[in-house]
Design an enzyme around this catalytic site. Structure first.
Site, mmCIF file in Angstrom:
data_model
loop_
_atom_site.group_PDB
_atom_site.id
_atom_site.type_symbol
_atom_site.label_atom_id
_atom_site.label_comp_id
_atom_site.label_asym_id
_atom_site.label_seq_id
_atom_site.Cartn_x
_atom_site.Cartn_y
_atom_site.Cartn_z
ATOM 1 C CD GLU A 123 -5.097 3.693 9.112
ATOM 2 O OE1 GLU A 123 -3.898 3.978 9.197
ATOM 3 O OE2 GLU A 123 -5.772 3.907 8.091
ATOM 4 C CE LYS A 130 -1.562 -0.227 2.912
ATOM 5 N NZ LYS A 130 -0.981 -1.386 2.208
ATOM 6 N NE ARG A 140 5.040 2.458 -6.738
ATOM 7 C CZ ARG A 140 3.970 3.167 -7.063
ATOM 8 N NH1 ARG A 140 4.078 4.141 -7.939
ATOM 9 N NH2 ARG A 140 2.800 2.934 -6.497
ATOM 10 C CG HIS A 190 -8.895 1.582 -2.499
ATOM 11 N ND1 HIS A 190 -9.153 2.604 -1.619
ATOM 12 C CD2 HIS A 190 -9.646 0.529 -2.084
ATOM 13 C CE1 HIS A 190 -10.024 2.186 -0.703
ATOM 14 N NE2 HIS A 190 -10.348 0.930 -0.976
#
Length: 499
Positions: free
Chosen positions: A200, A116, A291, A235
């Site tokens: 973040e 990330k 993917r 999530h």
């Protein structure tokens, strides 16, 4: 074009890839663990090879064994599907070493977008909007406190490696920050072998919007429109739809160009997805999935583009069959993930034997499934049973068709998420398209109450349908039991209402 492809996966996605192979006149090779010996996909394939031990690490994640089978079978390419080895750069390196094509991007791209921190740096350089935060791993607590203060709470601490929502913790005040960093580092180390974390700005209740990408090795990159994936739990996506209810042609052009810019900057080739968070009229890069996605069918339905066939063609060296001007959005599609889980018990997995099964059909309905009557869902893998997709000329028609399809879908023997999806299709806020990533949590009580009503209604309906797939005597016995249960439930309701 390849003559033979090994599918390094199982279940419904294995069948989906095999279908594409048949249309391309390519032979398919299935691999299966002991737990999947009687699975539908193993019999659908042209060839099949045993993996043995059902443990994922010794079967579908065993690169050595899979490579040996690929070589033995004479497969020219490996398609990893999603999950398992789908974003494993080592598989790509091993394929290259053995002269076998990987149907996916290069190992270098998989590595860079799988981290990330690295992916965020690359997107910033590419000019793609990113969320404010650190551009490197955080190790010093004092430094972390200063960073969080400068960004402003709430913030989110994320593991740099991995995905699937694992290794994320939201922090609302300074006192929580140290514990959040330590716990996230521990989770990241255990799950991904990398304890690196970063910070973040936390965007509260954003929409999760993603863009499908197709790119070849001849310099062609296009986006295949957008999907909304805001209905999530921890999530993990539960319902997806295409296009997003808020999407306009202007916004699609803007976000689509950012997605293409992201793919071109990293020299991407294959099918992939660029994911964004959208809030207050602004959008920000979240991650890139290198993917095919679980939710790819809704994009196929609204654009009439077979993403898996394109993915295979790209890997074989062909140019894209479509240009950007060929991508047209027609109508609206919704996908419900049907899992063997109990949604009224915090979505606890419920593997077991399917003792009754009737699949839905009719206009505008597609079912991607890997199960059948009397099939036993293994305990070792993901709990997905199928993906139910409904198309309509507009969102309202798609919802109505999904309601109808869900009412036709009967699965007996295991708890499923069908009641949850039925409840969502009645939720006023969902019907209005007022979606965000905390939707399920915010309306949980209302959804649960609706599910309880639905379950009782379903018992009566299923009882009527049992005769279509069970011997007469067994039906009579079960009907009596269900009838007794329903009478008891009604009496209990009457007692409560009389108090």
């Amino acid at each position: 074009m390849f003559d033979k492809i090994l599918i390094a996966n199982r279940g419904e996605i294995a069948i989906r890839i095999m279908r594409a192979c048949r249309e391309l006149d390519v032979k398919s090779v299935a691999i299966y663990s002991d737990a999947d010996k009687t699975s539908l996909y193993t019999n659908y394939a042209d060839e099949r090879y045993a993996l043995g031990n059902p443990s994922p690490s010794k079967s579908y994640l065993n690169i050595d064994k899979i490579m040996d089978i690929a070589i033995e079978s004479g497969a020219e390419a490996i398609h990893p599907g999603y999950g398992f080895l789908a974003e494993n750069s080592e598989l790509g390196r091993r394929c290259e070493k053995n002269g076998i094509a990987l149907i996916g991007p290069s190992g270098k791209v998989i590595e860079s977008m799988g981290d990330k921190i690295t992916s965020k740096k690359l997107m910033k350089k590419a000019g793609v909007p990113i969320i404010e935060g650190t551009d490197s791993g955080v190790t010093d607590i004092d430094e972390a406190i200063k960073i969080a203060d400068s960004i402003g709470y709430p913030v989110i601490v994320k593991a740099s490696a991995g995905g699937g929502g694992i290794g994320m913790r939201t922090v609302y005040e300074e006192d929580e920050l140290v514990r959040a960093i330590e716990s996230t580092q521990s989770v990241a180390s255990t799950n991904f072998g990398d304890s690196t974390v970063f910070i973040e700005k936390y965007i509260e209740k954003p929409r999760h919007i993603e863009f499908q990408i197709l790119a070849d090795d001849h310099g062609n990159t296009i986006h295949v429109a957008d999907r909304e994936c805001s209905i999530q739990r921890r999530h993990q996506k539960l319902i997806e739809e295409a296009p997003s209810p808020i999407m306009t042609e202007e916004l699609r052009k803007q976000m689509g160009e950012s997605a293409i810019k992201a793919a071109e900057y990293i020299d991407y080739s294959s099918a992939g997805t660029v994911e964004f968070l959208y809030s207050g009229g602004e959008y920000y890069f979240l991650e890139m999935n290198t993917r095919i996605q679980v939710e790819h069918p809704i994009t196929e339905i609204i654009t009439n583009i077979d993403l898996v066939k394109e993915q295979i063609k790209i890997a074989s060296g062909e140019e894209l069959s479509y240009s950007q001007k060929d991508v047209k959005v027609n109508g609206h599609a919704i996908e419900c993930r049907i899992n063997a889980e109990n949604p009224l018990a915090d979505f606890a997995p419920n593997p077991g034997k399917i003792t009754g099964y009737r699949s839905p059909g009719g206009p505008g309905v597609r079912l991607d499934s890997g199960v059948y009557m009397n099939y036993t869902i293994p305990t070792f893998y993901d709990s997905m049973i199928s993906k139910l997709i409904a198309w309509g000329r507009n969102r309202n028609e798609a919802i109505n068709r999904m309601r109808r399809a869900l009412s036709e879908y009967i699965i007996i023997g295991v708890n499923t998420t069908i009641p949850f999806h039925k409840a969502l299709m009645k939720n006023e806020n969902f019907l209005k398209g007022e979606l965000h990533t905390h939707f399920v949590d915010d309306y949980r009580k209302r959804i649960d109450d609706e599910m309880r009503i639905i379950r009782e209604e379903d018992l009566e309906r299923i009882n009527r349908m049992r005769s279509t797939f069970m011997p007469g005597k067994k039906v009579a016995a079960i009907s009596a039991a269900v009838g007794s249960y329903l009478n008891t439930a009604k009496k209990q309701k009457m007692k409560k209402s009389n108090k």
